[in-house]
Design a protein around this motif. Structure first.
Motif, mmCIF file in Angstrom:
data_model
loop_
_atom_site.group_PDB
_atom_site.id
_atom_site.type_symbol
_atom_site.label_atom_id
_atom_site.label_comp_id
_atom_site.label_asym_id
_atom_site.label_seq_id
_atom_site.Cartn_x
_atom_site.Cartn_y
_atom_site.Cartn_z
ATOM 1 N N GLU A 51 0.805 -1.210 0.000
ATOM 2 C CA GLU A 51 0.000 0.000 0.000
ATOM 3 C C GLU A 51 0.846 1.273 0.000
ATOM 4 O O GLU A 51 2.021 1.268 0.350
ATOM 5 C CB GLU A 51 -0.953 -0.011 1.196
ATOM 6 N N LYS A 52 0.203 2.355 -0.378
ATOM 7 C CA LYS A 52 0.844 3.657 -0.559
ATOM 8 C C LYS A 52 1.672 4.061 0.667
ATOM 9 O O LYS A 52 1.188 4.043 1.794
ATOM 10 C CB LYS A 52 -0.229 4.714 -0.827
ATOM 11 N N GLY A 53 2.951 4.383 0.402
ATOM 12 C CA GLY A 53 3.821 4.920 1.445
ATOM 13 C C GLY A 53 4.218 3.940 2.531
ATOM 14 O O GLY A 53 4.631 4.359 3.615
ATOM 15 N N THR A 54 4.150 2.635 2.268
ATOM 16 C CA THR A 54 4.401 1.636 3.314
ATOM 17 C C THR A 54 5.748 1.829 4.005
ATOM 18 O O THR A 54 5.842 1.787 5.229
ATOM 19 C CB THR A 54 4.325 0.212 2.731
ATOM 20 N N PHE A 55 6.808 2.035 3.248
ATOM 21 C CA PHE A 55 8.143 2.197 3.834
ATOM 22 C C PHE A 55 8.648 3.638 3.721
ATOM 23 O O PHE A 55 9.844 3.898 3.881
ATOM 24 C CB PHE A 55 9.144 1.251 3.152
ATOM 25 N N ARG A 56 7.770 4.558 3.480
ATOM 26 C CA ARG A 56 8.153 5.957 3.263
ATOM 27 C C ARG A 56 8.952 6.508 4.440
ATOM 28 O O ARG A 56 8.619 6.288 5.605
ATOM 29 C CB ARG A 56 6.899 6.799 3.063
ATOM 30 N N ASP A 57 10.053 7.203 4.108
ATOM 31 C CA ASP A 57 10.916 7.850 5.101
ATOM 32 C C ASP A 57 11.565 6.861 6.072
ATOM 33 O O ASP A 57 11.981 7.256 7.166
ATOM 34 C CB ASP A 57 10.135 8.904 5.893
ATOM 35 N N VAL A 59 14.549 5.725 6.812
ATOM 36 C CA VAL A 59 15.873 6.184 6.394
ATOM 37 C C VAL A 59 16.973 5.153 6.629
ATOM 38 O O VAL A 59 18.071 5.289 6.083
ATOM 39 C CB VAL A 59 16.238 7.508 7.091
ATOM 40 N N SER A 60 16.707 4.123 7.422
ATOM 41 C CA SER A 60 17.712 3.085 7.658
ATOM 42 C C SER A 60 17.388 1.783 6.933
ATOM 43 O O SER A 60 18.144 0.819 7.038
ATOM 44 C CB SER A 60 17.845 2.799 9.162
ATOM 45 N N LEU A 61 16.302 1.746 6.201
ATOM 46 C CA LEU A 61 15.854 0.520 5.555
ATOM 47 C C LEU A 61 16.790 0.111 4.426
ATOM 48 O O LEU A 61 17.144 0.913 3.576
ATOM 49 C CB LEU A 61 14.442 0.699 4.988
ATOM 50 N N GLU A 70 2.696 -11.953 -7.140
ATOM 51 C CA GLU A 70 2.113 -11.070 -8.143
ATOM 52 C C GLU A 70 1.691 -9.771 -7.457
ATOM 53 O O GLU A 70 0.547 -9.602 -7.044
ATOM 54 C CB GLU A 70 0.941 -11.756 -8.832
ATOM 55 N N THR A 71 2.651 -8.871 -7.377
ATOM 56 C CA THR A 71 2.508 -7.720 -6.494
ATOM 57 C C THR A 71 2.238 -6.435 -7.261
ATOM 58 O O THR A 71 2.774 -6.212 -8.340
ATOM 59 C CB THR A 71 3.803 -7.544 -5.659
ATOM 60 N N ILE A 72 1.422 -5.578 -6.656
ATOM 61 C CA ILE A 72 1.279 -4.189 -7.091
ATOM 62 C C ILE A 72 1.917 -3.314 -6.026
ATOM 63 O O ILE A 72 1.566 -3.393 -4.846
ATOM 64 C CB ILE A 72 -0.200 -3.820 -7.276
ATOM 65 N N ILE A 73 2.883 -2.512 -6.425
ATOM 66 C CA ILE A 73 3.552 -1.590 -5.513
ATOM 67 C C ILE A 73 2.934 -0.212 -5.742
ATOM 68 O O ILE A 73 3.081 0.365 -6.815
ATOM 69 C CB ILE A 73 5.071 -1.560 -5.769
ATOM 70 N N GLU A 74 2.252 0.308 -4.740
ATOM 71 C CA GLU A 74 1.557 1.577 -4.907
ATOM 72 C C GLU A 74 2.514 2.772 -4.771
ATOM 73 O O GLU A 74 3.715 2.604 -4.632
ATOM 74 C CB GLU A 74 0.402 1.662 -3.907
ATOM 75 N N ASP A 75 1.959 3.987 -4.805
ATOM 76 C CA ASP A 75 2.755 5.219 -4.799
ATOM 77 C C ASP A 75 3.583 5.354 -3.519
ATOM 78 O O ASP A 75 3.157 4.937 -2.439
ATOM 79 C CB ASP A 75 1.836 6.438 -4.898
ATOM 80 N N TYR A 76 4.773 5.955 -3.657
ATOM 81 C CA TYR A 76 5.601 6.399 -2.538
ATOM 82 C C TYR A 76 6.060 5.255 -1.614
ATOM 83 O O TYR A 76 6.469 5.507 -0.481
ATOM 84 C CB TYR A 76 4.847 7.427 -1.674
ATOM 85 N N VAL A 77 6.058 4.020 -2.047
ATOM 86 C CA VAL A 77 6.363 2.898 -1.145
ATOM 87 C C VAL A 77 7.769 2.988 -0.574
ATOM 88 O O VAL A 77 7.983 2.767 0.620
ATOM 89 C CB VAL A 77 6.126 1.555 -1.856
ATOM 90 N N PHE A 78 8.761 3.310 -1.406
ATOM 91 C CA PHE A 78 10.151 3.423 -0.930
ATOM 92 C C PHE A 78 10.641 4.873 -0.986
ATOM 93 O O PHE A 78 11.847 5.128 -1.064
ATOM 94 C CB PHE A 78 11.076 2.521 -1.756
ATOM 95 N N TYR A 79 9.744 5.811 -0.905
ATOM 96 C CA TYR A 79 10.100 7.234 -0.978
ATOM 97 C C TYR A 79 11.014 7.612 0.189
ATOM 98 O O TYR A 79 10.741 7.303 1.350
ATOM 99 C CB TYR A 79 8.812 8.049 -0.929
ATOM 100 N N ASN A 80 12.134 8.266 -0.148
ATOM 101 C CA ASN A 80 13.094 8.743 0.852
ATOM 102 C C ASN A 80 13.751 7.620 1.652
ATOM 103 O O ASN A 80 14.196 7.842 2.782
ATOM 104 C CB ASN A 80 12.436 9.727 1.830
ATOM 105 N N CYS A 81 13.848 6.441 1.074
ATOM 106 C CA CYS A 81 14.613 5.358 1.715
ATOM 107 C C CYS A 81 16.073 5.536 1.319
ATOM 108 O O CYS A 81 16.585 4.869 0.410
ATOM 109 C CB CYS A 81 14.074 3.993 1.292
ATOM 110 N N VAL A 82 16.753 6.434 1.996
ATOM 111 C CA VAL A 82 18.052 6.925 1.552
ATOM 112 C C VAL A 82 19.180 5.908 1.724
ATOM 113 O O VAL A 82 20.228 6.018 1.081
ATOM 114 C CB VAL A 82 18.429 8.234 2.286
ATOM 115 N N ALA A 83 18.998 4.890 2.577
ATOM 116 C CA ALA A 83 20.072 3.938 2.847
ATOM 117 C C ALA A 83 20.079 2.763 1.879
ATOM 118 O O ALA A 83 21.042 1.998 1.842
ATOM 119 C CB ALA A 83 19.961 3.405 4.285
ATOM 120 N N ASN A 84 19.039 2.608 1.086
ATOM 121 C CA ASN A 84 18.919 1.432 0.223
ATOM 122 C C ASN A 84 19.730 1.621 -1.058
ATOM 123 O O ASN A 84 19.439 2.516 -1.846
ATOM 124 C CB ASN A 84 17.445 1.189 -0.135
#
Length: 227
Positions: A51-57, A59-61, A70-84
């Motif tokens: 779902e939308k924004g699940t891992f948003r921000d 920062v250590s992920l 069979e996945t749908i990745i919604e908007d902003y899921v990994f947004y700002n995940c700076v360590a990945n």
């Protein structure tokens, strides 16, 4: 997401007194394997929609991929995940939403270097659209082409992707639409190969920009496919 972290921490603590080495449990559609010896939890399965924004921000992920489904990745899921630093999009993923691998600011310090789309002879990539702002501000991203399944590249998809290794890019002849400012701010892009040249997207208006502005723009060789 905070609630998910709290549940995960609570379950690990509660299981510490039990002698077995691992437990499987589910929290909000995410299925984990817990290793009590190492005090870690591994994501081993997911429901069909992230779902939308699940891992948003987060920062250590650091997450290299998702379990195969069979996945749908919604908007902003990994947004700002700076360590990945990298991510594999498996060929079972059907959609990736807007701004999923993007960052908030142009000067955000992030480690994301590679996003790979899995393809095999038996199962090609299923994604057809690079959504709006998908890689925006991913300043270390290295990418030179997209899967042949892609038919649309939406607005700002690669905006400010200015890595030294983002120096050439080929858009396949399967692509039917390229949105506005897709490559704006890609300072090191010198060669762009296109199946067509858009009337507005890839022509400079000297009268509108002025000669001084034109000389400041990076030189881009625009190559078109020929029969």
């Amino acid at each position: 997401m905070k609630q998910t972290r709290l549940w995960l921490t609570t379950i690990v603590v509660l299981l510490c007194s039990i002698t077995v080495s691992a437990y499987d449990f589910e929290v909000e559609g995410f299925y984990y394997e817990v290793n009590l010896e190492e005090m870690t939890a591994t994501l081993v399965a997911v429901d069909k929609t992230i779902e939308k924004g699940t891992f948003r921000d987060s920062v250590s992920l650091v997450m290299a991929t998702l379990p195969r489904s069979e996945t749908i990745i919604e908007d902003y899921v990994f947004y700002n995940c700076v360590a990945n630093p990298s991510f594999l999009v498996q060929n079972t993923v059907k959609e990736i939403g807007e701004y999923t691998f993007s960052f908030q600011y142009e000067n955000t310090v992030s480690k994301l270097t590679t996003v790979t789309f899995e393809e095999t002879d038996e199962q090609p990539c299923q994604i057809t659209t690079i959504e709006t702002g998908l890689f925006k501000n991913a300043t270390k991203l290295e990418m030179h082409e997209l899967p042949l399944s892609i038919t649309r590249i939406e607005t700002m998809a690669f905006e400010n992707c200015k890595s030294e290794n983002f120096d050439y890019f080929t858009v396949s002849d399967k692509v039917e639409y390229i949105g506005e400012t897709v490559f704006r701010g890609t300072d090191n892009l010198t060669t762009l190969t296109l199946p067509f040249v858009g009337r507005y997207n890839y022509s400079y208006n000297e009268e509108a920009l002025g000669s001084e502005d034109l000389t400041a723009l990076p030189f881009i060789d625009i190559l078109a496919y020929t029969d």
